[in-house]
Write an enzyme that holds these catalytic residues in place. Structure first.
Site, short mmCIF file in Angstrom:
data_model
loop_
_atom_site.label_atom_id
_atom_site.label_comp_id
_atom_site.label_asym_id
_atom_site.label_seq_id
_atom_site.Cartn_x
_atom_site.Cartn_y
_atom_site.Cartn_z
N ALA A 1 0.82 -1.21 0.00
CA ALA A 1 0.00 0.00 0.00
C ALA A 1 0.86 1.27 0.00
CB ALA A 1 -0.90 0.01 1.23
N TYR B 1 0.57 -13.39 1.25
CA TYR B 1 0.44 -12.98 2.66
C TYR B 1 0.62 -14.20 3.57
CZ TYR B 1 -1.87 -8.98 0.39
OH TYR B 1 -2.18 -7.91 -0.42
N HIS C 1 -9.03 -5.97 6.70
CA HIS C 1 -8.34 -5.78 7.99
C HIS C 1 -8.61 -6.95 8.94
CE1 HIS C 1 -8.11 -1.09 7.54
NE2 HIS C 1 -7.35 -1.73 6.68
N LYS D 1 -6.31 1.88 10.41
CA LYS D 1 -7.65 2.35 10.70
C LYS D 1 -8.46 2.35 9.41
CE LYS D 1 -8.01 5.65 8.57
NZ LYS D 1 -7.88 5.93 7.12
N ARG E 1 -11.04 3.45 -1.78
CA ARG E 1 -11.98 4.23 -0.96
C ARG E 1 -13.37 4.37 -1.58
NH1 ARG E 1 -7.08 5.16 -0.37
NH2 ARG E 1 -6.14 5.78 1.62
N ASP F 1 -13.01 6.18 5.77
CA ASP F 1 -11.64 6.59 5.44
C ASP F 1 -11.14 7.74 6.30
OD1 ASP F 1 -9.29 6.26 3.84
OD2 ASP F 1 -9.76 8.20 2.98
N1 LIG Z 1 -3.04 6.07 9.04
C1 LIG Z 1 -2.92 6.76 7.91
O1 LIG Z 1 -2.34 7.83 7.85
C2 LIG Z 1 -3.49 6.17 6.65
C3 LIG Z 1 -3.31 6.85 5.44
C4 LIG Z 1 -3.74 6.25 4.26
C5 LIG Z 1 -4.40 5.02 4.32
N2 LIG Z 1 -4.60 4.41 5.51
C6 LIG Z 1 -5.29 3.10 5.57
O2 LIG Z 1 -4.39 2.14 5.03
C7 LIG Z 1 -5.10 1.18 4.25
C8 LIG Z 1 -4.51 1.17 2.85
O3 LIG Z 1 -4.71 2.42 2.20
P1 LIG Z 1 -3.83 2.84 0.92
O4 LIG Z 1 -4.52 3.96 0.24
O5 LIG Z 1 -2.42 3.03 1.31
O6 LIG Z 1 -4.02 1.50 0.02
P2 LIG Z 1 -3.54 1.18 -1.45
O7 LIG Z 1 -2.37 2.03 -1.85
O8 LIG Z 1 -4.73 1.13 -2.33
O9 LIG Z 1 -2.95 -0.30 -1.25
C9 LIG Z 1 -3.68 -1.36 -0.74
C10 LIG Z 1 -2.82 -2.62 -0.87
O10 LIG Z 1 -3.60 -3.73 -0.45
C11 LIG Z 1 -3.29 -4.87 -1.23
N3 LIG Z 1 -4.56 -5.48 -1.65
C12 LIG Z 1 -5.01 -6.70 -1.30
N4 LIG Z 1 -6.20 -6.96 -1.81
C13 LIG Z 1 -6.54 -5.88 -2.54
C14 LIG Z 1 -7.67 -5.56 -3.33
N5 LIG Z 1 -8.70 -6.42 -3.49
N6 LIG Z 1 -7.70 -4.35 -3.94
C15 LIG Z 1 -6.69 -3.48 -3.78
N7 LIG Z 1 -5.58 -3.72 -3.04
C16 LIG Z 1 -5.51 -4.93 -2.42
C17 LIG Z 1 -2.42 -4.44 -2.39
O11 LIG Z 1 -1.11 -4.94 -2.17
P3 LIG Z 1 -0.53 -6.16 -3.04
O12 LIG Z 1 -1.13 -6.05 -4.42
O13 LIG Z 1 0.94 -5.89 -3.06
O14 LIG Z 1 -0.88 -7.43 -2.36
C18 LIG Z 1 -2.41 -2.92 -2.31
O15 LIG Z 1 -1.14 -2.37 -2.57
C19 LIG Z 1 -6.58 1.58 4.34
O16 LIG Z 1 -7.21 0.87 5.37
C20 LIG Z 1 -6.54 3.06 4.72
O17 LIG Z 1 -7.68 3.48 5.47
C21 LIG Z 1 -4.14 4.96 6.67
#
Ligand SMILES: NC(=O)c1ccc[n+]([C@@H]2O[C@H](COP(=O)([O-])OP(=O)(O)OC[C@H]3O[C@@H](n4cnc5c(N)ncnc54)[C@H](OP(=O)(O)O)[C@@H]3O)[C@@H](O)[C@H]2O)c1
Length: 321
Positions: free
Chosen positions: A15, A60, A81, A99, A165, A177
């Site tokens: 991610a 995983y 999650h 989260k 999202r 989100d």
């Molecule tokens: N705390 C914070 O500051 C913060 C900020 C942003 C996001 N978040 C949270 O972090 C999480 C990820 O957000 P993100 O925007 O970083 O995610 P993202 O870039 O879209 O990446 C999600 C990752 O999940 C894996 N994945 C597994 N099944 C998937 C599916 N069906 N569709 C898409 N991806 C899938 C993929 O990795 P592989 O393909 O390599 O397996 C992908 O790289 C969310 O829960 C979000 O709420 C938190």
């Protein structure tokens, strides 16, 4: 402290948010990120090489079966999650899960039951709560007299219609989100769980809330208004009391910020790295056998409130979380 004292972390998925936790862990004396897993083995290898991570796993499951990994950071789409947290706990790993953990309170109960039964640390990654800004915010509260109202907002323009999202099947939505931060702020400032919530949302054809506004009524008398969106760009927390008020214009990411008092006085707040604080907190909890900053009660309060807000918006009725 020797290198071997550092907790050995693995990451599930590649991610975008991983960059923040990798940066945070880089200078840590307590954590090292040594492995990453992707659904695609080639992608895992390329990602590991690019980010200086020594071990790449092509699934995983393979990372969870790796005995050299003690703890797992889960930054998968929201709907994944809980299942992957359960799998990680069953594999004997400590878990820091992004989260919002889940919009289903039963998931939270099930995960913490398992973590407690296995003696493992589990936490929802509400990194904003780790910052000195939050201690300052709480310390500032008495200056407003009896707290009456909280207003909390977090929104941004989402430009990518392929983003996780806006996928209902992945538990997307603005409340999930970014609205989850506003729920966290309202609960923190009120110092208790809401007794009743109301909600209104703008839901797209796919069933995803693009905007969400809610009202949380707390037993002690505080009323909070929360707002989130994927179509606007706004952030802030207002605390409004009988003797005064203050505002934090940019509370969520530990950026340099200020508390602006109702009389115009400002309290400057330094930058902090919430992700470094978070992974240090979790690693310290794992090594020292103490509780992390956020545990079961907070995750459950979050999930119950989010579930109630969605129900309130869907039914048009007040809901008790
Ligand atoms: N705390 C914070 O500051 C913060 C900020 C942003 C996001 N978040 C949270 O972090 C999480 C990820 O957000 P993100 O925007 O970083 O995610 P993202 O870039 O879209 O990446 C999600 C990752 O999940 C894996 N994945 C597994 N099944 C998937 C599916 N069906 N569709 C898409 N991806 C899938 C993929 O990795 P592989 O393909 O390599 O397996 C992908 O790289 C969310 O829960 C979000 O709420 C938190």
């Amino acid at each position: 402290m020797t290198t071997t004292d550092r907790v050995r972390w693995g990451i599930l998925g590649t991610a975008r948010i991983n960059d923040s936790i990798l940066d945070g862990a880089r200078g840590s004396a307590r954590a090292e990120i040594v492995a990453v897993a992707s659904r695609d083995a080639g992608h895992a290898a390329a990602y590991a090489a690019q980010h200086g991570i020594s071990i790449a796993h092509g699934s995983y499951e393979a990372l969870l079966a790796d005995p050299s990994i003690e703890a797992v950071y889960i930054s998968l789409p929201n709907s994944l999650h809980h299942p992957w947290t359960m799998a990680a706990l069953r594999a004997g790993k400590h878990v820091l899960c992004e989260k919002p953990y889940s919009r289903r309170p039963a998931d939270v109960e099930e995960a913490f039951d398992l973590a407690e039964a296995r003696g493992l640390v589990l936490a929802e990654a509400f990194m904003w709560r780790q910052t000195p800004l939050v201690s300052r915010l709480v310390a500032e509260l008495p200056s407003v007299g009896t707290l009456q109202l909280v207003r909390a907002s977090f929104s941004f323009h989402l430009r990518d219609e392929g983003d996780i999202r806006v996928r209902a099947d992945l538990d997307g939505g603005s409340l999930m989100d970014v609205g989850c931060y506003t729920v966290s702020a309202a609960r923190l400032l009120a110092g208790e769980e809401p007794a009743e919530v109301l909600g209104a949302s703008e839901v797209d054809a796919a069933g995803v809330d693009r905007r969400f506004a809610g009202i949380l009524r707390f037993p002690g008398g505080v009323i909070a208004q929360i707002a989130s969106g994927l179509t606007t760009d706004h952030r802030g927390i207002d605390a409004i009391g009988m003797e005064g008020s203050f505002r934090l214009p940019d509370p969520w990411h530990g950026r340099p910020s200020a508390i602006v008092r109702g009389d115009g006085q400002t309290v400057e707040l330094d930058r902090s790295d919430p992700y470094a604080l978070e992974i240090d907190d979790l690693s310290g909890a794992i090594r020292d056998g103490r509780a992390p900053l956020l545990g079961r009660a907070d995750a459950l309060g979050q999930s119950r409130t989010i579930a109630a807000l969605y129900e309130a918006a869907a039914t048009g009725r007040a809901v008790r979380p």
